[in-house]
Design an enzyme around this catalytic site. Structure first.
Site, PDB file in Angstrom:
ATOM      1  CG  HIS A  18      11.063  -6.794  -7.304  1.00  0.00           C
ATOM      2  ND1 HIS A  18      11.595  -7.614  -6.347  1.00  0.00           N
ATOM      3  CD2 HIS A  18       9.903  -6.338  -6.784  1.00  0.00           C
ATOM      4  CE1 HIS A  18      10.806  -7.645  -5.295  1.00  0.00           C
ATOM      5  NE2 HIS A  18       9.752  -6.893  -5.542  1.00  0.00           N
ATOM      6  CG  HIS A  21       8.341 -10.614  -7.627  1.00  0.00           C
ATOM      7  ND1 HIS A  21       8.291  -9.373  -8.186  1.00  0.00           N
ATOM      8  CD2 HIS A  21       7.585 -10.551  -6.501  1.00  0.00           C
ATOM      9  CE1 HIS A  21       7.534  -8.587  -7.446  1.00  0.00           C
ATOM     10  NE2 HIS A  21       7.099  -9.285  -6.417  1.00  0.00           N
ATOM     11  CB  CYS A 126      -2.448  -3.323   4.808  1.00  0.00           C
ATOM     12  SG  CYS A 126      -1.160  -3.065   3.550  1.00  0.00           S
ATOM     13  CB  CYS A 129      -0.959  -7.185   3.558  1.00  0.00           C
ATOM     14  SG  CYS A 129       0.498  -6.465   4.241  1.00  0.00           S
ATOM     15  CB  CYS A 143       0.679  -1.838   6.495  1.00  0.00           C
ATOM     16  SG  CYS A 143       1.483  -3.380   6.053  1.00  0.00           S
ATOM     17  CG  HIS A 146       3.191  -3.268   2.105  1.00  0.00           C
ATOM     18  ND1 HIS A 146       2.529  -4.351   2.632  1.00  0.00           N
ATOM     19  CD2 HIS A 146       3.771  -3.682   0.963  1.00  0.00           C
ATOM     20  CE1 HIS A 146       2.693  -5.386   1.829  1.00  0.00           C
ATOM     21  NE2 HIS A 146       3.444  -5.017   0.814  1.00  0.00           N
ATOM     22  CE  LYS A 299       9.093  -8.227   0.748  1.00  0.00           C
ATOM     23  NZ  LYS A 299       7.739  -7.993   0.325  1.00  0.00           N
ATOM     24  CE  LYS A 302       4.468  -0.093  -8.582  1.00  0.00           C
ATOM     25  NZ  LYS A 302       3.273   0.511  -8.006  1.00  0.00           N
TER      26      LYS A 302
END
Ligand code: MSP
Length: 645
Positions: A18, A21, A126, A129, A143, A146, A299, A302
């Site tokens: 995405h 990245h 997690c 991560c 986490c 996430h 953030k 996904k």
């Protein structure tokens, strides 16, 4: 010889790339192109992180093997990089044999240093991560990054003596101030290490998808030790041919820069150098942690489900428009919000208008007058001064990796070239004198200025830079340091028929098609807004009078931090002072606003914009498809607080 080695994080293959990245990769591409332009020998590495629990799980969920999932996703990376003009020299996959051999060699060295031991490991894990957290670090048992529930894990692991390296790491942070950038991140890392380092578990027994841990049957290498090693294994470390490794990693005159997102700072600035110190390998020179692209203030990721896929935008606007936006909108190091609105505004205002129009205007004038680039060069005009200032500002910004400021310098130069064109009125001269020597010298200054704009843009927008050069009859080769000198435009070169670099896109039409697309695919239709007007769109005088419009004098103005558009105004309304936030900073410098007499909507419900309270609204006309603001101003002798009706 000076070498410059730059890397991106290697991306997980559990899902498609995405914008977040692609951002790290575009930044690294810009950085390497810049250093190549300076004449350094560069090497640019990117790749994919293919082992670990996260991938194992994602593959299982899709009913496929991890390697098949990886093979599929890697293709998407290759395809996207090609479309984005990413000029990487290598692409490493952690499932490759060259990588496995290098990791084995690193572990052999760490073992030889006496830094590995077996112990039971328990903690909250997690999988997204691929990291353990302490009870305190979790947020409601989830986490902190996430928001996924962490799972309790207990197993016999190989441990790395991380604690042993705390002192040497601190010494690096102190003696090498550029080791972690930006400065705020360095402070963060230093306080993390000061708080004390615990040894790190570097093997797993509960998963199979990984590199078998040398000498420890049943264990696989912890995915972060595996992944971080890519930065040297891709250079051939431990796998036979180490020429690249020696050239780019061991060169004392070389720079080794890791571009990463701030989410993986600890791994790169603490664990990675500690592994390297243990293995007797030089540490990187810089770890550059950039901010996050946010969507809805979160953030983009996904697991949060708020990602922007780059494909559609590239399809519609071309790769360079997106490269430009990513580098211009985000102050490197800070977070930025991604919005289609902001993207389109920049596209129309900065690219279609400022850049595209200037280039086509200058190229068209040259072609009209001479059919070629101007025959007579000129090295005495105010464009040269503007150019020298721009080059200096650009160099300083680029050396600091302040890409947004580098681009700002280019846009300033564009506006100065435009100012020069307008003041000299070459179209008039053409009419009066024909293709005279005077006209040639004026147009040469403009065309040479535009060529230099193309050189400054070349790390950012390589394709556009080539097209600009082609439009001016200049050589379309990769720019080098000497191209930054005034006077290199070839005189008399035939010019091609002009074409628009960035055709303007009608915002209203674009958004109505985009909305139609979304509504037809998944979103329920929005409820119609309550009617505020009769069918023919008219309102009564009483309705209009409900809006309280008054004049006010701006007494203070400052930019809202982290926003390119918002400015916070203190406005004197005669009987009171109001704080109003206005989206006009892209057209007005705050200092220029102080003293202006403006019109305020005084009875608007207060709202918060980027966390700043706004009590009222300042009126401005919106100009063109990009909606550029033009403030409504009232004569200086109208006292603040006068009713507008
Ligand atoms: N595989 C690890 C990295 C190993 S490096 C030895 C990983 N991969 S990832 O696929 O999750 O990608 C991480 C990187 O992608 C981030 O560090 C950052 O560079 C980039 N981004 C992912 N989402 C992002 C945003 N929303 N905004 C900006 N960049 C982000 O972690």
């Amino acid at each position: 010889m000076k070498t410059f080695y730059a890397t991106t994080p290697i991306y997980y293959v559990n899902d498609l790339p995405h914008i977040g990245h692609i951002y790290s990769t575009v930044v690294t591409d810009v950085l390497t192109r810049y250093h190549r332009l300076l004449g350094e020998k560069t090497w640019f590495l990117t790749g994919t992180d293919e082992h670990g629990q996260k991938i194992e799980r994602a593959a299982a969920a899709q009913g496929t093997e991890p390697i098949e999932l990886a093979n599929r996703v890697v293709l998407r990376y290759h395809e996207l990089y090609r479309r984005f003009g990413i000029a990487n020299d290598d692409f490493i996959r952690t499932t490759e044999a060259r990588h496995r051999r290098g990791v084995e060699e690193i572990i052999r060295r760490i073992e030889a240093a006496g830094d590995l031991y077996l112990a039971r490991h328990e903690g909250w894990y997690c999988a997204s991560c691929e990291a353990f957290y302490t009870e305190k670090e979790l947020v409601e048992q989830k986490c902190p990054i996430h928001g996924e529930p962490a799972a309790w894990q207990s197993e016999e692991n190989v441990f790395f003596r991380l604690s042993k390296y705390a002192g040497r790491l601190q010494e690096i942070y102190r003696s090498q101030p550029g080791f972690v950038r930006p400065e705020t991140r360095r402070a963060e890392v230093m306080s993390f290490v000061e708080a004390g380092l615990k040894d790190l578990s570097v093997s797993r027994t509960n998963i199979r998808w990984g590199i078998p841990f040398p000498g420890r049957p049943g264990h696989v290498v912890y995915v972060w030790l595996d992944a971080l090693s890519n930065y040297v294994t891709a250079l051939g470390f431990g796998a036979g041919d180490e020429r690249l490794y020696r050239e780019f990693w061991e060169n004392p005159d070389g720079r080794r820069v890791h571009v990463i997102g701030k989410d993986i700072l600890r791994f790169h600035a603490v664990y990675w150098p500690a592994f390297l110190l243990s293995a007797g390998i030089p540490v990187p020179t810089t770890v550059w942690a950039h901010g996050w692209w946010l969507r809805d203030e979160k953030k983009m990721s996904k697991s949060v489900g708020n990602i922007v896929q780059p494909d559609a935008l590239v399809e519609e606007f071309g790769p360079d428009a997106l490269r430009y936006f990513l580098l211009r909108e985000m102050a490197f190091g800070q977070d930025a919000a991604f919005s289609d609105q902001a993207f389109l505004e920049r596209y129309n205002a900065d690219l279609a208008n400022d850049l595209g129009n200037t280039v086509s205007r200058v190229a068209a004038l040259c072609r009209q007058a001479f059919g070629s680039s101007p025959p007579e060069p000129c090295d005495d005009n105010e464009v040269i001064g503007a150019w020298e200032r721009a080059r200096e500002a650009w160099r300083v910004a680029m050396d600091e990796s302040a890409f947004h400021r580098g681009l700002e310098a280019v846009w300033k130069l564009l506006s100065e070239i435009n100012g020069f064109v307008v003041s000299r009125e070459p179209w008039k001269i053409l009419k009066e004198e024909g293709p005279s020597r005077r006209l040639s010298r004026i147009l040469y200054a403009c065309a040479e200025g535009v060529r230099l704009v193309a050189v400054l843009l070349s790390p950012f927008m390589p394709e556009t830079s080539r097209r600009i050069c082609a439009a001016l009859g200049a050589a379309a080769k990769e720019a080098a340091l000497e191209d930054l000198e005034w006077g290199r435009l070839s005189t008399g070169a035939a010019l091609p028929a002009p074409e628009a670099l960035f055709p303007r896109v009608d915002a209203a039409a674009y958004f109505s098609t985009e909305e139609a697309k979304t509504m037809s695919t998944n979103e329920p239709a929005r409820p119609a807004a309550a009617p505020i007007a009769d069918d023919d769109g008219r309102i009564s005088i009483q309705e209009f009078q409900r809006v309280r419009l008054v004049t006010g004098r701006v007494v203070e103005a400052e930019r809202v931090p982290k926003s390119n558009k918002l400015v916070r105004l203190q406005v004197d309304l005669g009987s009171e002072k109001r704080q109003v936030v206005a989206g006009i900073a892209n057209r007005y410098e705050p200092e220029a606003l102080v003293g202006k007499n403006v019109v305020i909507v005084a009875n608007l419900k207060p709202a918060k914009l980027m966390g700043v309270e706004s009590d009222g609204m300042v009126l401005a006309a919106t100009v063109g498809a990009a909606g550029d603001p033009s403030l409504l101003e009232v004569a200086a002798d109208v006292p603040p607080g006068s009713i507008v009706k």
